[in-house]
Design a protein around this motif. Structure first.
Motif, PDB file in Angstrom:
ATOM      1  N   CYS A  29       0.778  -1.204  -0.039  1.00  0.00           N
ATOM      2  CA  CYS A  29      -0.048  -0.167  -0.049  1.00  0.00           C
ATOM      3  C   CYS A  29       1.008   1.166   0.031  1.00  0.00           C
ATOM      4  N   THR A  30       0.212   2.212  -0.205  1.00  0.00           N
ATOM      5  CA  THR A  30       0.898   3.590  -0.087  1.00  0.00           C
ATOM      6  C   THR A  30       0.392   4.384   1.157  1.00  0.00           C
ATOM      7  N   GLU A  31       1.155   4.667   2.019  1.00  0.00           N
ATOM      8  CA  GLU A  31       0.728   5.183   3.258  1.00  0.00           C
ATOM      9  C   GLU A  31       0.840   6.968   2.768  1.00  0.00           C
ATOM     10  N   ASN A  32      -0.309   7.384   2.789  1.00  0.00           N
ATOM     11  CA  ASN A  32      -0.443   8.866   2.728  1.00  0.00           C
ATOM     12  C   ASN A  32      -0.407   9.554   4.274  1.00  0.00           C
ATOM     13  N   ILE A  33       0.670   9.756   4.833  1.00  0.00           N
ATOM     14  CA  ILE A  33       0.891  10.159   6.257  1.00  0.00           C
ATOM     15  C   ILE A  33       0.787  11.624   6.512  1.00  0.00           C
ATOM     16  N   LEU A  34       0.064  12.185   7.516  1.00  0.00           N
ATOM     17  CA  LEU A  34      -0.138  13.357   7.905  1.00  0.00           C
ATOM     18  C   LEU A  34       0.195  13.333   9.432  1.00  0.00           C
ATOM     19  N   LEU A  78       4.692  10.800   1.945  1.00  0.00           N
ATOM     20  CA  LEU A  78       4.252   9.506   1.235  1.00  0.00           C
ATOM     21  C   LEU A  78       5.354   8.201   1.506  1.00  0.00           C
ATOM     22  N   VAL A  79       5.034   7.272   1.796  1.00  0.00           N
ATOM     23  CA  VAL A  79       5.599   5.953   2.106  1.00  0.00           C
ATOM     24  C   VAL A  79       5.201   4.839   1.396  1.00  0.00           C
ATOM     25  N   VAL A  80       5.801   3.965   0.549  1.00  0.00           N
ATOM     26  CA  VAL A  80       5.266   2.768   0.252  1.00  0.00           C
ATOM     27  C   VAL A  80       5.433   1.618   1.297  1.00  0.00           C
ATOM     28  N   ALA A  81       4.513   0.735   1.626  1.00  0.00           N
ATOM     29  CA  ALA A  81       4.632  -0.299   2.745  1.00  0.00           C
ATOM     30  C   ALA A  81       4.317  -1.663   2.115  1.00  0.00           C
ATOM     31  N   THR A  82       5.003  -2.576   2.430  1.00  0.00           N
ATOM     32  CA  THR A  82       4.901  -3.950   2.525  1.00  0.00           C
ATOM     33  C   THR A  82       4.632  -4.462   3.927  1.00  0.00           C
ATOM     34  N   ASN A  83       3.480  -5.211   4.198  1.00  0.00           N
ATOM     35  CA  ASN A  83       3.070  -5.635   5.462  1.00  0.00           C
ATOM     36  C   ASN A  83       2.761  -7.213   5.254  1.00  0.00           C
ATOM     37  N   VAL A  84       3.448  -8.028   6.080  1.00  0.00           N
ATOM     38  CA  VAL A  84       3.476  -9.507   5.853  1.00  0.00           C
ATOM     39  C   VAL A  84       2.629  -9.889   7.149  1.00  0.00           C
ATOM     40  N   TRP A  87       3.961 -10.033  10.715  1.00  0.00           N
ATOM     41  CA  TRP A  87       5.259 -10.756  10.875  1.00  0.00           C
ATOM     42  C   TRP A  87       6.144  -9.759  10.322  1.00  0.00           C
ATOM     43  N   SER A  88       5.794  -8.865   9.489  1.00  0.00           N
ATOM     44  CA  SER A  88       6.942  -7.864   9.274  1.00  0.00           C
ATOM     45  C   SER A  88       6.350  -6.938   8.318  1.00  0.00           C
ATOM     46  N   HIS A  89       6.936  -5.539   8.620  1.00  0.00           N
ATOM     47  CA  HIS A  89       6.436  -4.446   7.845  1.00  0.00           C
ATOM     48  C   HIS A  89       7.741  -3.633   7.327  1.00  0.00           C
ATOM     49  N   HIS A  90       7.701  -3.267   6.207  1.00  0.00           N
ATOM     50  CA  HIS A  90       8.720  -2.287   5.685  1.00  0.00           C
ATOM     51  C   HIS A  90       8.257  -1.190   4.877  1.00  0.00           C
ATOM     52  N   GLY A  91       8.809  -0.050   5.323  1.00  0.00           N
ATOM     53  CA  GLY A  91       8.215   1.345   4.833  1.00  0.00           C
ATOM     54  C   GLY A  91       9.145   2.007   4.157  1.00  0.00           C
ATOM     55  N   SER A  92       9.247   2.428   2.804  1.00  0.00           N
ATOM     56  CA  SER A  92      10.206   3.235   2.242  1.00  0.00           C
ATOM     57  C   SER A  92       9.718   4.422   1.772  1.00  0.00           C
ATOM     58  N   PRO A  93      10.276   5.676   1.889  1.00  0.00           N
ATOM     59  CA  PRO A  93       9.728   6.931   1.511  1.00  0.00           C
ATOM     60  C   PRO A  93       9.875   7.041  -0.006  1.00  0.00           C
ATOM     61  N   VAL A  94       8.690   7.801  -0.673  1.00  0.00           N
ATOM     62  CA  VAL A  94       8.546   7.952  -1.933  1.00  0.00           C
ATOM     63  C   VAL A  94       9.252   9.158  -2.199  1.00  0.00           C
ATOM     64  N   LEU A  95      10.534   9.138  -2.775  1.00  0.00           N
ATOM     65  CA  LEU A  95      11.022  10.444  -3.116  1.00  0.00           C
ATOM     66  C   LEU A  95      10.997  11.242  -4.737  1.00  0.00           C
ATOM     67  N   ALA A  96      10.327  10.289  -5.470  1.00  0.00           N
ATOM     68  CA  ALA A  96       9.779  10.960  -6.704  1.00  0.00           C
ATOM     69  C   ALA A  96       8.611  11.549  -6.738  1.00  0.00           C
ATOM     70  N   ASP A  97       8.321  12.844  -7.355  1.00  0.00           N
ATOM     71  CA  ASP A  97       7.067  13.389  -7.474  1.00  0.00           C
ATOM     72  C   ASP A  97       6.206  12.591  -8.511  1.00  0.00           C
ATOM     73  N   ARG A  98       5.130  12.115  -8.349  1.00  0.00           N
ATOM     74  CA  ARG A  98       4.203  11.473  -9.091  1.00  0.00           C
ATOM     75  C   ARG A  98       3.931  12.143 -10.453  1.00  0.00           C
ATOM     76  N   GLU A  99       3.713  13.676 -10.307  1.00  0.00           N
ATOM     77  CA  GLU A  99       3.555  14.293 -11.464  1.00  0.00           C
ATOM     78  C   GLU A  99       4.710  14.392 -12.183  1.00  0.00           C
ATOM     79  N   ASP A 100       6.066  14.484 -11.812  1.00  0.00           N
ATOM     80  CA  ASP A 100       7.281  14.589 -12.475  1.00  0.00           C
ATOM     81  C   ASP A 100       7.534  13.374 -13.470  1.00  0.00           C
TER      82      ASP A 100
END
Length: 158
Positions: A88-93, A111-117, A128-141
């Protein structure tokens, strides 16, 4: 309402993970994780292994976050036997440090993309596991570049 399918049950377990973090309910959060060897990667952190280290990391995050809310998008769930994979994508405020009057500080979006197992247990689906990675690229770009639109490098000579 009781879930009718594994997908619905995993969806509920995934939502509960984020809801407990939003509430800052460390006790409820600890009940959502498997006992034993689990892992987590928070954005910008190294891999943490073991239930104690994982739960300690969430305690630190909760103690140092005045306000946090997750808006999940792009949620995809796959179940294979007793294992489920959620992306999923975590849109975090989140709120910055409290102001002098006690109110939440400036709100920050991330914005963080996440994988939850998840693993199925006698007590339901557990993380069992959570991995979150920041989204560095702007989607519009990205979309502009993918559509062949001008990205401002026409004089670069490439």
């Amino acid at each position: 309402m009781e879930p009718r399918t594994d997908i619905e049950a995993v969806e509920q377990a995934n939502a509960a993970l984020y809801e407990t973090i939003e509430r800052g309910d460390h006790e409820a959060l600890s009940e959502l994780w498997l006992d034993g060897q689990v892992s987590v990667v928070h954005p910008g952190w190294p891999v943490l292994r073991g239930r104690g280290e994982v739960l300690r990391s969430y305690a630190l995050i909760m103690a140092n976050t005045e306000y946090i809310q997750f808006f999940l998008t792009d949620v995809e769930i796959d179940v294979l036997g007793d294992t489920a994979l959620v992306t999923c994508t975590e849109n975090i405020l989140s709120g910055g440090p409290a102001e002098d009057d006690g109110s939440v500080g400036p709100l920050i979006g991330q914005l963080v993309v996440a994988t939850n197992v998840f693993r199925r247990t006698e007590d339901g689906w557990r993380v069992w596991s959570h991995h979150g990675s920041p989204v560095l690229a702007d989607r519009e770009d990205e979309e502009a570049g993918a559509n062949g639109e001008d990205d401002g490098d026409e004089d670069a000579g490439v």
